[in-house]
Scaffold this motif. Sequence first.
Motif, PDB file in Angstrom:
ATOM      1  N   THR A 100      26.037 -51.512 -17.940  1.00  0.00           N
ATOM      2  CA  THR A 100      26.365 -51.497 -19.366  1.00  0.00           C
ATOM      3  C   THR A 100      25.659 -52.681 -20.023  1.00  0.00           C
ATOM      4  N   ARG A 117      22.919 -49.212 -22.339  1.00  0.00           N
ATOM      5  CA  ARG A 117      22.894 -48.698 -20.968  1.00  0.00           C
ATOM      6  C   ARG A 117      21.516 -48.961 -20.368  1.00  0.00           C
ATOM      7  N   SER A 126      27.713 -58.285 -12.476  1.00  0.00           N
ATOM      8  CA  SER A 126      28.710 -57.705 -13.378  1.00  0.00           C
ATOM      9  C   SER A 126      29.438 -58.770 -14.187  1.00  0.00           C
ATOM     10  N   THR A 164      29.883 -53.683 -16.479  1.00  0.00           N
ATOM     11  CA  THR A 164      29.975 -52.737 -15.371  1.00  0.00           C
ATOM     12  C   THR A 164      28.590 -52.525 -14.775  1.00  0.00           C
ATOM     13  N   VAL A 179      26.684 -50.521 -11.417  1.00  0.00           N
ATOM     14  CA  VAL A 179      26.812 -49.583 -10.309  1.00  0.00           C
ATOM     15  C   VAL A 179      25.493 -49.536  -9.551  1.00  0.00           C
ATOM     16  N   VAL A 217      30.460 -50.454  -6.978  1.00  0.00           N
ATOM     17  CA  VAL A 217      30.852 -50.498  -8.380  1.00  0.00           C
ATOM     18  C   VAL A 217      31.558 -51.821  -8.625  1.00  0.00           C
ATOM     19  N   ARG A 269      32.953 -54.575 -11.879  1.00  0.00           N
ATOM     20  CA  ARG A 269      33.220 -54.717 -13.314  1.00  0.00           C
ATOM     21  C   ARG A 269      33.728 -56.135 -13.581  1.00  0.00           C
ATOM     22  N   VAL A 297      35.132 -52.975  -7.592  1.00  0.00           N
ATOM     23  CA  VAL A 297      35.963 -51.794  -7.802  1.00  0.00           C
ATOM     24  C   VAL A 297      35.894 -50.870  -6.593  1.00  0.00           C
ATOM     25  N   LEU A 327      36.783 -43.113  -5.941  1.00  0.00           N
ATOM     26  CA  LEU A 327      36.658 -42.737  -7.347  1.00  0.00           C
ATOM     27  C   LEU A 327      37.189 -41.318  -7.542  1.00  0.00           C
ATOM     28  N   GLU A 383      30.750 -41.322 -13.597  1.00  0.00           N
ATOM     29  CA  GLU A 383      32.152 -41.716 -13.722  1.00  0.00           C
ATOM     30  C   GLU A 383      32.316 -42.897 -14.676  1.00  0.00           C
ATOM     31  N   PHE A 384      31.271 -43.719 -14.800  1.00  0.00           N
ATOM     32  CA  PHE A 384      31.328 -44.910 -15.641  1.00  0.00           C
ATOM     33  C   PHE A 384      30.413 -44.802 -16.862  1.00  0.00           C
ATOM     34  N   LEU A 435      27.309 -43.863 -16.927  1.00  0.00           N
ATOM     35  CA  LEU A 435      25.993 -44.432 -16.640  1.00  0.00           C
ATOM     36  C   LEU A 435      25.104 -43.465 -15.849  1.00  0.00           C
TER      37      LEU A 435
END
Length: 213
Positions: A11, A55, A76, A81, A83, A98, A100, A105, A125, A147-148, A150
């Motif tokens: 992000t 992104r 991060s 976030t 990944v 992952v 954050r 995570v 996840l 999922e995020f 991205l």
Amino acid sequence: MGLHCGYLVATAEPAALLEELSRHAGEFATGAVVDRTADADAGEFGLLLGGGDGRAFLVDASMMLSDAADMIIEMSKALGTVVGAGAETVSGSYWLTVARDGDLVRHAFMSFAGLTLGMAIGEPLPCEEEFPLVDSSGDGVFAAMAEFGLDPSAWLSSGPATVVAFDATRLPAGGHVAEIRREHTERHGRPDGEWLHELVAVEAKQSRRAVSG
């Protein structure tokens, strides 16, 4: 058919991702801009960078950066976030990290060539039930990024992308996760040459998207 690369997504703006990477790994130099990622000749350790609107997407041909879990956690802290995910389906290797805001995570790693048992840290996840990470189609890798918010799929098909040279002279430093993985490998590592006799057959299904490799 199969996935033979990694992805590092965050992000952040693409320039911020590259700047943060330069704090942790070797030298990075931007090169040509191509209209589509499929048109790029990135070379052995070349990377492809793109994104925008908060992104950042990086295609990791080295398969080292996207699997550097401790670096991803550190990144991060600055980027929000991050990944890292990918697969090398010839050896049956799959990885996911992952992080954050400096917290891990999820981390998962499997290599049929090197391990008799995969490892995982954190809760699965939500997407992993339908799209497990260990899947030669690559759908599990892309579902984890999606999922995020991205998922790089649209960018991969449309570009533009900047070719980034990576000299691999300074690799990311290990940390807590690397130590856990080292201990796991010592306990569950596969003897040299054994993996060819114990391959697990995975039925390939049609991918939801075009996958690099």
